[in-house]
Scaffold this motif. Structure first.
Motif, mmCIF file in Angstrom:
data_model
loop_
_atom_site.group_PDB
_atom_site.id
_atom_site.type_symbol
_atom_site.label_atom_id
_atom_site.label_comp_id
_atom_site.label_asym_id
_atom_site.label_seq_id
_atom_site.Cartn_x
_atom_site.Cartn_y
_atom_site.Cartn_z
ATOM 1 N N UNK A 42 0.658 -6.401 11.881
ATOM 2 C CA UNK A 42 0.241 -5.474 11.472
ATOM 3 C C UNK A 42 1.852 -4.037 11.663
ATOM 4 N N UNK A 43 2.015 -3.097 10.859
ATOM 5 C CA UNK A 43 2.905 -2.441 11.050
ATOM 6 C C UNK A 43 2.391 -1.224 12.517
ATOM 7 N N UNK A 44 2.766 -0.489 12.963
ATOM 8 C CA UNK A 44 3.035 0.191 14.071
ATOM 9 C C UNK A 44 2.726 1.965 12.536
ATOM 10 N N UNK A 45 1.820 3.358 12.806
ATOM 11 C CA UNK A 45 1.482 3.764 12.297
ATOM 12 C C UNK A 45 2.582 4.624 12.588
ATOM 13 N N UNK A 46 4.034 4.542 13.145
ATOM 14 C CA UNK A 46 5.055 4.689 12.800
ATOM 15 C C UNK A 46 6.288 4.721 11.905
ATOM 16 N N UNK A 47 6.423 3.226 11.794
ATOM 17 C CA UNK A 47 6.553 2.439 11.038
ATOM 18 C C UNK A 47 5.956 2.343 9.391
ATOM 19 N N UNK A 48 4.717 3.091 9.629
ATOM 20 C CA UNK A 48 4.389 3.008 8.073
ATOM 21 C C UNK A 48 4.464 3.999 7.495
ATOM 22 N N UNK A 49 4.990 5.002 8.461
ATOM 23 C CA UNK A 49 4.959 6.780 8.193
ATOM 24 C C UNK A 49 5.941 6.866 7.514
ATOM 25 N N UNK A 59 14.386 2.660 -6.401
ATOM 26 C CA UNK A 59 13.371 2.990 -6.385
ATOM 27 C C UNK A 59 12.688 3.659 -5.089
ATOM 28 N N UNK A 60 13.567 3.915 -4.244
ATOM 29 C CA UNK A 60 13.355 5.251 -3.295
ATOM 30 C C UNK A 60 13.074 6.973 -3.957
ATOM 31 N N UNK A 88 8.336 4.098 6.175
ATOM 32 C CA UNK A 88 8.108 3.285 5.356
ATOM 33 C C UNK A 88 7.822 3.977 3.923
ATOM 34 N N UNK A 89 6.671 4.915 3.766
ATOM 35 C CA UNK A 89 6.148 5.844 3.477
ATOM 36 C C UNK A 89 6.942 6.856 2.778
ATOM 37 N N UNK A 90 7.812 7.553 3.998
ATOM 38 C CA UNK A 90 8.838 8.498 3.590
ATOM 39 C C UNK A 90 9.934 8.024 2.478
ATOM 40 N N UNK A 91 10.526 7.102 2.913
ATOM 41 C CA UNK A 91 12.262 6.639 2.332
ATOM 42 C C UNK A 91 11.301 6.295 1.133
ATOM 43 N N UNK A 120 0.980 -1.307 0.236
ATOM 44 C CA UNK A 120 -0.690 0.269 0.291
ATOM 45 C C UNK A 120 1.317 1.113 0.371
ATOM 46 N N UNK A 121 1.888 1.716 0.841
ATOM 47 C CA UNK A 121 2.303 2.667 0.688
ATOM 48 C C UNK A 121 3.423 2.631 -0.139
ATOM 49 N N UNK A 122 3.878 1.561 -0.685
ATOM 50 C CA UNK A 122 4.673 1.664 -2.663
ATOM 51 C C UNK A 122 3.857 2.200 -3.195
ATOM 52 N N UNK A 123 2.297 1.428 -3.748
ATOM 53 C CA UNK A 123 1.632 1.866 -4.579
ATOM 54 C C UNK A 123 1.188 4.013 -4.706
ATOM 55 N N UNK A 124 0.729 4.390 -2.550
ATOM 56 C CA UNK A 124 0.857 5.695 -2.396
ATOM 57 C C UNK A 124 1.888 6.535 -2.898
ATOM 58 N N UNK A 125 3.578 6.460 -2.586
ATOM 59 C CA UNK A 125 4.132 7.071 -2.995
ATOM 60 C C UNK A 125 4.709 6.365 -4.629
ATOM 61 N N UNK A 126 3.690 6.042 -5.186
ATOM 62 C CA UNK A 126 4.109 6.086 -6.499
ATOM 63 C C UNK A 126 3.321 6.928 -7.399
ATOM 64 N N UNK A 127 1.814 7.175 -6.864
ATOM 65 C CA UNK A 127 1.144 7.778 -7.609
ATOM 66 C C UNK A 127 1.328 9.422 -6.747
ATOM 67 N N UNK A 128 2.347 9.450 -5.471
ATOM 68 C CA UNK A 128 2.886 10.821 -5.180
ATOM 69 C C UNK A 128 3.993 11.659 -6.400
ATOM 70 N N UNK A 129 4.501 10.584 -7.111
ATOM 71 C CA UNK A 129 5.590 10.103 -7.809
ATOM 72 C C UNK A 129 5.470 10.722 -8.967
ATOM 73 N N UNK A 130 4.192 10.948 -9.636
ATOM 74 C CA UNK A 130 3.851 11.004 -10.764
ATOM 75 C C UNK A 130 3.924 12.374 -11.647
#
Length: 811
Positions: free
Chosen positions: A296-303, A733-734, A305-308, A151-161
């Motif tokens: 499940x990841x914590x919020x801090x983990x998810x955020x 990738x990042x 991962x997304x930021x990276x 999910x995080x990777x896909x969201x990052x892909x959206x924001x990189x467009x």
């Protein structure tokens, strides 16, 4: 929400029935590839989701059975700017062509209300898993984190467009996003609670005041430069049936240009909405606020991962605002759903009826959140401190399985047949394809070791291009595993151990780079004609850029002319080192030339597709590389003399050739570096094996002091260079090719240098056998030496590295 799984399909609600006769007539006229008449049309409705009514269409005609999804505005009076299916269609069409975000293919948009009563659009039906429970109770605990990572990777892909490049630069305003969102949803909520409707809740009014007083500063260029989904949460994603991979992002009704962190927060608000029926609402569950729970990841983990992945700044100090804004938006939306329920035009049944109470509950949750303690740290955490969950550069468990499978295939089918294929390449029939090559390709397809190079962000696009009735049983094996560049690096290295291996897995140059170009820049017609057979391995391709009369490492030197002539282009020029053009299976050439010599320097070049059988295309001769002609692949000199092709063959648009070339130089060219590590590893392996068998001056070569020093240096340099190549892949990738260009340049200099050094040492240990064709070493050496030129001259890459260092020093 356009859910794509059959268990969410139900009969059409009475208020949402369609004029099926009128619809069928429209579909025949407007949907490409729609089954021929007579057609039996079966219409069902997706029960999940409470916004735009969404239907599954089953069309049976002739020998074809096809499924589509129709999404329309609700009937009746609607709130201003709500239910904008036209905007959904616009963004889906743009992202579908761009190819880095997995979205369903859209076929048509109908703004004529006379067809079925309201505007609507039609898109592909994507079969997969939709998780209605953010806690993923139906998923094994060990797989839950992988789902959220996807999910995080896909969201990052959206924001990189790049919204300007894909035609969405005017899709929304880029300034004051959060402020405008507050006012928009406050206005929507007020309209839903106007006179004669449920009164406004004090908690919502209080929440509105707090949000207005706590809007964070926003930089329109940094924070709000890209597209935001607006409703990004797990039940708006379709996942692969068995893998943690996103196949389609749905429900773009609220998408616009804006602050990307609002999307991240919207995806993270579930822990603050643990309703458990208190409001009669649907109930939300998700990853835990604090310690991980059941995988499940914590919020801090998810955020983190997304930021990276997305290269975003850490939102710690403003995180509470973004979460409160997300809850506020959902509350306003829920109030609107309840309003439509009272009017009798809401989707979702009992869920819509409970939405009024749920809106009040959400507002109270937001106020509790505001008054509570800190949620995530103000300082960004390091990945090392997040439970050591970040894999670094090491292969994941999935990649380890693929590595083992790939290595077994190489041992069983590639190495034992190298001598046979090499012998065939020296006969009079060397420009024909040995039947064994095609046999091994089919075997690799059957084992799922096919198109592994396809980036994760392009896998969905490749799936859509490949999937049709004929391929329905096999297409999953054709689209690859949806790997990142880093993940593919571990596998590409194994293929690089043999000059014959990459083609067997449809992972060879120049086809991978050409397919990447067609995926990202090709029109649907170009993709259907050329990309689809390339992805299936039915044809091969060549890339014609280098010219004999100019230094082609500077693409602005290109002299080949591409001249517009009405509905055609006329091509004149001479190319050489057009690798693959000698192959009897080569059908398509990507040719780079100049369309406008008066344009700015980097806008003069264009790329165009040329069928190799077009009159005027003349293969002059094969070129040799240190005596190797690399039959049946070959490296050709090609003359283009008054070659006439349709204007529709231009890639992307006139003047974009340089940009396409730069895009092609990222992932595709890093593959060479990955393969070179494999070549070096095999050379070292052969070198050690030889040293343990041969004696010189009464001792094994392995017992000589000079050998010990040499072999240790080889191991040291291979390991260092592998880490450099994997680091470049990880940066790619990042952060994308622009940010990663320094790491890419270093890898492109280091990998061939080290491979050549190790190969030279192995040749030295083998003596005369090393320079002969009795071992693979000479051929591997020739290929590695060539890549110091073909992959861009070292001096060009060193110049890039130097410029970045000087820029860093000035900063």
């Amino acid at each position: 929400m356009a859910s794509m799984t059959s268990d969410m399909i139900e009969s059409v609600q009475e208020a949402h029935r369609l004029d099926e006769i009128s619809l069928l007539d429209y579909l025949h006229r407007s949907v490409e590839g729609f089954p021929p008449r007579p057609v039996k049309l079966t219409v069902s409705q997706f029960g999940h989701g409470q916004s735009n009514p969404t239907y599954r269409l089953k069309a049976e005609g002739g020998n074809a059975v096809k499924f589509y999804v129709l999404r329309k505005k609700p009937p009746g009076k609607l709130l201003q700017s709500a239910h904008a299916v036209e905007r959904e269609y616009q963004v889906l069409a743009a992202l579908g062509k761009e190819g880095t975000v997995p979205v369903p293919r859209v076929f048509c948009l109908c703004n004529d209300p006379s067809v079925i009563g309201t505007p609507f659009y039609v898109m592909d039906y994507v079969e997969g898993r939709v998780f209605l429970d953010p806690g993923l109770k139906s998923v094994k605990p060990e797989e839950r984190k992988e789902v959220y990572q996807a999910m995080g990777k896909t969201l990052a892909a959206i924001h990189k467009v790049d919204v300007d490049r894909v035609g969405l630069g005017k899709f929304g305003r880029r300034e004051n996003y959060c402020k405008r969102q507050i006012e928009r949803w406050a206005s929507q909520y007020a309209a839903s609670t106007a006179e004669g409707k449920p009164p406004a809740e004090p908690s919502m009014l209080k929440l509105t005041m707090w949000l207005r007083s706590n809007v964070p500063a926003e930089d329109a260029r940094r924070d709000c430069a890209g597209i935001v989904h607006g409703d990004y949460k797990i039940d708006n994603l379709v996942f692969h049936p068995t893998e943690a991979r996103v196949l389609a992002v749905l429900d773009w009704e609220l998408s616009t240009l804006g602050n990307r962190m609002s999307d991240v927060a919207y995806n993270c608000m579930q822990p603050y909405v643990i309703d458990n029926g208190k409001s009669g609402g649907p109930g939300y569950y998700g990853f835990d606020k604090g310690a991980p729970s059941d995988g499940l990841p914590t919020q801090e983990e998810f955020v983190a991962t997304y930021c990276a992945q997305g290269g975003a700044s850490w939102p710690g100090p403003n995180w509470k605002f973004y979460l409160a804004l997300s809850l506020f938006r959902l509350a306003a939306i829920s109030a609107g759903v309840y309003n439509r329920f009272l009017l009798g035009n809401a989707s979702g049944g009992k869920r819509a009826e409970s939405s009024g109470k749920f809106a009040c509950y959400l507002a109270s949750c937001a106020l509790q959140l505001i008054n509570g303690g800190p949620i995530i740290s103000d300082v960004p955490p390091s990945f090392a401190k997040i439970g050591n969950k970040h894999p670094g550069l090491s292969p994941s468990s999935r990649v380890l399985r693929l590595k083992e499978q790939l290595a077994t295939f190489m041992e069983k089918y590639i190495y034992p047949n190298e001598e046979l294929l090499s012998a065939h390449a020296k006969t009079e029939k060397r420009w024909t394809v040995h039947p064994l090559q095609e046999e091994l390709k089919h075997r690799a397809q059957a084992e799922g070791l096919w198109n592994l190079w396809i980036p994760a962000d392009s896998a969905a696009m490749a799936s859509k291009i490949l999937f049709d009735t004929d391929d329905a049983q096999n297409f999953d094996r054709l689209v690859g595993a949806g790997l990142s560049n880093l993940e593919y690096g571990h596998l590409c290295e194994i293929m690089g151990r043999s000059v014959w291996a990459p083609e067997v897995f449809n992972c060879s140059a120049p086809d991978t780079g050409n397919m990447e170009v067609l995926l990202r820049y090709g029109s649907p017609e170009q993709q259907k004609a050329w990309l689809k057979p390339l992805l299936k391995g039915e044809i091969r391709s060549a890339f014609a850029m280098t010219e004999p009369n100019v230094a082609s490492s500077d693409a602005t030197n290109i002299e080949c002319k591409i001249t517009r002539d009405g509905e055609h282009y006329i091509i004149n020029g001479r190319k050489w080192w057009t690798s693959g053009a000698m192959d009897p299976r080569c059908r398509i050439l990507i040719v780079m030339g100049k369309t406008d010599v008066n344009a700015p320097l980097h806008k003069q070049q264009s790329m165009i597709l040329v069928d190799i059988k077009t009159p005027g295309v003349e293969i002059i001769r094969p070129l040799t590389v240190f005596g190797y002609d690399d039959a049946p692949h070959g490296h050709a000199e090609v003359l283009f003399k008054d070659v006439k092709v349709p204007a529709t063959n231009i890639l992307w648009a006139e003047g974009r050739g340089f940009e396409i070339a730069q895009g092609r130089l990222g992932p595709g060219r890093l593959h060479h570096c990955m393969r070179l590590i494999g070549s070096a590893e095999r050379a070292l392996e052969l070198m050690v094996h030889r040293a343990l068998q041969r004696k010189v001056f009464g001792k094994l070569i392995a017992q000589q002091g000079a050998f010990s020093s040499e072999v240790s240096q080889c191991r040291l340099e291979i390991t260092q260079t592998r880490l450099l190549v994997l680091h470049a892949a990880n940066e790619l990738d990042n952060h994308g090719a622009k940010v990663a260009r320094g790491a890419l340049a270093m890898a492109k200099v280091a990998a061939p240098r080290v491979a050549l050094k190790v190969l030279d040492s192995a040749i030295q240990v083998h003596g005369g056998a090393g320079v002969s064709s009795d071992t693979v070493l000479a051929h591997l050496w020739a290929a590695a030496r060539t890549l110091r030129i073909a992959d861009g001259p070292d001096d060009v890459h060193l110049q890039t590295i130097a410029r970045l260092e000087l820029k860093r020093a000035r900063i």
